[in-house]
Design an enzyme around this catalytic site. Structure first.
Site, short mmCIF file in Angstrom:
data_model
loop_
_atom_site.label_atom_id
_atom_site.label_comp_id
_atom_site.label_asym_id
_atom_site.label_seq_id
_atom_site.Cartn_x
_atom_site.Cartn_y
_atom_site.Cartn_z
N ALA A 196 0.86 -1.16 0.08
CA ALA A 196 -0.02 -0.03 0.04
C ALA A 196 0.71 1.19 -0.01
CB ALA A 196 -1.02 0.08 1.09
N SER A 229 2.88 -2.18 4.26
CA SER A 229 2.79 -0.69 3.95
C SER A 229 4.09 -0.66 3.18
CB SER A 229 2.85 0.06 5.30
OG SER A 229 4.08 -0.19 6.00
N ASP A 230 3.97 0.63 2.41
CA ASP A 230 5.34 1.06 2.07
C ASP A 230 5.93 1.52 3.21
OD1 ASP A 230 7.47 2.05 0.56
OD2 ASP A 230 6.41 3.14 -1.10
N TRP A 231 7.11 1.78 2.96
CA TRP A 231 8.13 2.19 4.19
C TRP A 231 7.64 3.39 4.97
CZ3 TRP A 231 8.15 -2.39 2.66
CH2 TRP A 231 9.17 -3.37 3.03
N GLY A 232 7.28 3.43 6.02
CA GLY A 232 6.82 4.57 6.70
C GLY A 232 5.33 5.26 6.34
#
Ligand code: BGC
Length: 759
Positions: A196, A229-232
């Site tokens: 995402a 999730s995408d990173w962060g």
């Protein structure tokens, strides 16, 4: 692995903790159940493993070397699914050897603007092409027992404010353009995971959108894997968990794990949602355990494969007077920084530590001796007079000058968008000055996205290499000297200038909002609808040979909406050397009840032909080729009627066409209300009759007369005005007391029944 048993024995704290990363690249261990961390690593066009020793507890910076294959901007242009699958298999082997559970890619975001800094990592402006190329890559990687993470789900079409921006997009466009790039690949290849994105869609972060992660992805498309999730990219994780976000990456250092525990304890979050996330994390772990075999890979072999793939991706944009292929007995010079230091990949998370890099200057030795002049520094903008003069002098004393130009590294990287579509001034100036002393100029381009070409008339030949991977230099020489015949086609339109592009107005938004006002009209859909001239159209690319198309045939004249249609066409190589042609199939619906693009790509095949050879190419079309996304049905529908099937060598070079009728399809439901316009009623003869009768009879009851006896009595000029009035206004404009709101509504309900029953 008995997932349900483990789940039943887990403490809430363990569950929350398992669903966030342990460090930058790993999931967590759960020792009492013998669960080890597994590694997730970038992607997408080769392995970027920044944690070489596979230290499972903390990240380190020692990056493993791997082969950098051509980036998606290039591989899309191959229009070759078999090739992508092959590349996927090689990447899968490298990942197996490096103990990678999931490689983070491919990226299928649509190229809404040519300025998006990450376009080089994405395939196309067209969702059909993006999804099919991605599917082939996923198939290849996953066939080796390594998972993929199709990303960035969804509408991550710019880098500007990517973690805050809301892509505001209407429902039909969202589905037809932005989600459909994911839809086919996800349904067809079942990627182990989906990533995402950072951004919001219509105000909501994708990582906490139930609509996206559950209603569409899981319920409609049947996705059974894990969503990370995408990173962060996580804002409020408890909302994410409820929406269907299984894994937060990277580590949250325990912070959001505590929030999840608290949310469950306070009754804010039902534990069943946490359980579902745990299930998906454990299922992923189980897949890794079942499929991980380790193994070896051969860097030389993969380097050679990368070279071969790069040759299949390059697009020959111009070849006046057949300047290419080059004759190696001629005096040839290479000019430009990218001949010596190729630009072959973009910056950011996809950046690969390569096993080796071949420049064109190295590789050309396999063909002939060339002289070289630098001409410009890769990262400069202003012309350097000394470098240009040396290069011009060399060009003057050569039969052919090949100039290696393009966009510098600093123009295309993750985290930033380009500010304009221009190449550095020094390169444009160099090409013009060299052309003034030598008419035989060939420009080789290295870039991840289109740019303006004010120098185009100065070059006889233009070869678009894109970012062609670490073996780019070898590939370019194979093409320049004719060992391989170029066969790539553009996966995106090259516009004349930035101002012509669909998203130009309000391109990357204002503050945290960007409005996709161009709607469906992205890429060629925009240029075709507006009949705009372009530099090079979608699907365009030349070859050293020529192809002739004939004999289009459809398996039927009519089909039912659920039926299948086979289209065949004959393609002949009418030149004197072997080559490959990308045969493209477009569908055009000129009679729809909704606005539709002029034509849309719905099939493509790459076919290899010896000189003089001809082959029949077949396409199978099902309803997805004819459907549009209905905002009434909130689903894809196929309307009855005629559809044109067009076979082209590009989106603007249609060579053959035929048409088909579709029956028993969707007919939009009619729902007349008091606020409908009269014209909509008059458009249905049966409804029009009842409506006019109603007005006439009510007026007659009061002794009045309506001059209009039937719809046909209306004078044409009045008709337009009347048609655009709402039904409600008859209450005001017709004095009869018998025409009440209630009676009007009752009449409209009758009309709805009549019209819908007719179908
Ligand atoms: C990128 C992803 C990438 C991730 C891990 C993010 O910044 O958007 O594409 O996979 O980092 O490196």
């Amino acid at each position: 692995m008995n997932i349900e048993k483990i789940l039943s024995e887990m403490m809430l704290e363990e569950k929350a903790s398992l669903c966030s990363g342990s460090d930058f690249w790993h999931t967590k261990a759960l020792e009492r159940f013998d669960i080890e961390p597994i590694m997730l690593s970038d992607g997408p066009h080769g392995l970027r493993k920044t944690n070489r020793n596979h230290c499972k507890t903390e990240a380190n910076d020692e990056t493993a070397i791997a082969v950098c294959f051509p980036a998606a901007c290039a591989t899309a242009s191959s229009f070759d699914k078999t090739l992508l699958e092959k590349m996927g298999k090689a990447i899968g082997d490298e990942c197996q050897a490096e103990d990678i559970a999931v490689i983070l890619g491919p990226g299928v975001n649509i190229k809404r603007s040519p300025l998006c800094g990450r376009n080089f990592e994405y395939f196309s402006e067209d969702p059909y092409l993006a999804s099919h190329q991605a599917a082939a890559l996923i198939k290849g990687i996953q066939s080796k027992g390594v998972g993929t993470s199709i990303k960035h789900f969804a509408c991550n079409n710019q880098e500007t404010r990517r973690m805050a921006v809301s892509a505001n997009v209407d429902e039909r466009t969202l589905h037809e353009i932005y989600l459909s790039a994911f839809e086919y690949a996800i349904k067809e290849t079942k990627p182990w995971t989906v990533m995402a994105s950072y951004n919001r869609i219509n105000g909501e972060y994708t990582t906490q959108s139930k609509y996206l992660l559950t209603d569409i992805l899981r319920d409609k498309w049947g996705f059974k894997g894990l969503v990370m999730s995408d990173w962060g990219a996580v804002d409020e994780r408890e909302k994410g968990v409820e929406a269907g976000l299984d894994l937060q990456m990277p580590s949250c250092h325990g912070k959001t794990d505590e929030i999840i525990v608290e949310a469950v304890k306070s009754g804010k979050l039902d534990e069943k949602y946490v359980d579902e996330c745990v299930r998906n994390v454990l299922k992923l772990y189980d897949k890794y355990k079942t499929n991980h075999k380790g193994g070896q890979w051969d860097p030389k072999k993969d380097h050679e494969l990368s070279r071969k793939i790069a040759t299949e991706c390059a697009v020959l944009l111009k070849n006046d007077g057949d300047i290419l292929p080059l004759d190696n007995s001629k005096k040839i010079c290479f000019i430009g920084a990218f001949a010596k230091t190729p630009r072959f990949q973009g910056g950011g998370s996809s950046h690969i530590e390569c096993t080796e890099i071949t420049s064109a200057l190295d590789a050309v030795k396999e063909y002939c001796d060339v002289k070289f002049a630098l001409g410009f520094e890769a990262e400069s903008n202003d012309p350097d007079e000394k470098l240009i003069s040396e290069a011009v002098e060399l060009a003057k004393n050569s039969d052919v000058a090949v100039i290696f130009a393009g966009l510098p590294d600093s123009f295309e990287y993750e985290g930033g968008d380009r500010k304009h579509m221009r190449m550095p001034d020094c390169q444009c100036e160099l090409i013009k000055r060299a052309a003034a002393v030598n008419k035989n100029i060939v420009v080789v381009l290295h870039n991840g996205s289109p740019m303006e070409m004010p120098w185009l008339d100065n070059a006889k030949g233009v070869l678009e290499m894109y970012l062609a991977g670490q073996a780019s230099g070898g590939a370019v020489c194979d093409l320049l000297f004719g060992k391989v015949n170029p066969s790539g086609k553009l996966a995106e339109t090259f516009p004349l200038c930035h101002e012509d592009t669909p998203a130009f107005i309000g391109e990357f938004g204002c503050g945290d909002n960007v409005y996709y006002n161009e709607g469906l009209y992205v890429g060629y859909r925009w240029y075709d609808k507006r009949k705009l001239p372009v530099l090079f159209p979608f699907g365009y690319g030349l070859s050293y040979t020529k192809f002739e198309y004939s004999d289009i045939k459809l398996s039927a004249d009519e089909i039912n909406a659920d039926g299948e249609l086979t289209v065949s066409v004959t393609v002949k190589n009418i030149g004197s050397r072997a080559g490959k042609e990308v045969v493209q199939l477009y569908v055009s619906d000129k009679h729809s009840s909704v606005d539709r693009p002029v034509r849309e790509l719905k099939g493509y095949e790459k076919v290899a032909l010896e000189a003089g050879e001809s082959k029949k190419v077949f396409f199978k079309l099902d309803k997805s080729a004819f459907a549009y996304y209905s905002t009434d049905e909130h689903d894809w529908v196929v309307e009855d009627g005629r559809y044109d099937i067009e076979i082209g060598a590009s989106s603007r070079d249609i060579r053959q066409s035929a048409y088909i009728f579709i029956n028993n399809g969707y007919l939009p439901k009619v729902r007349f209300t008091i606020n409908s316009i009269v014209g909509d009623i008059l458009a249905h003869p049966a409804a029009a009759e009842v409506f006019v009768d109603f007005i006439k009879s009510e007026v007659a009851k009061e002794g009045g007369q309506v001059g209009i006896q039937s719809v046909d009595d209306f004078p044409a000029d009045l008709m337009q005005v009347f048609s655009d009035m709402s039904v409600r206004t008859t209450l005001d404009f017709v004095s009869s007391k018998g025409i009440t709101r209630e009676k009007l509504i009752a009449t409209l309900n009758r009309l709805n029944d009549i019209v819908n029953d007719e179908k």
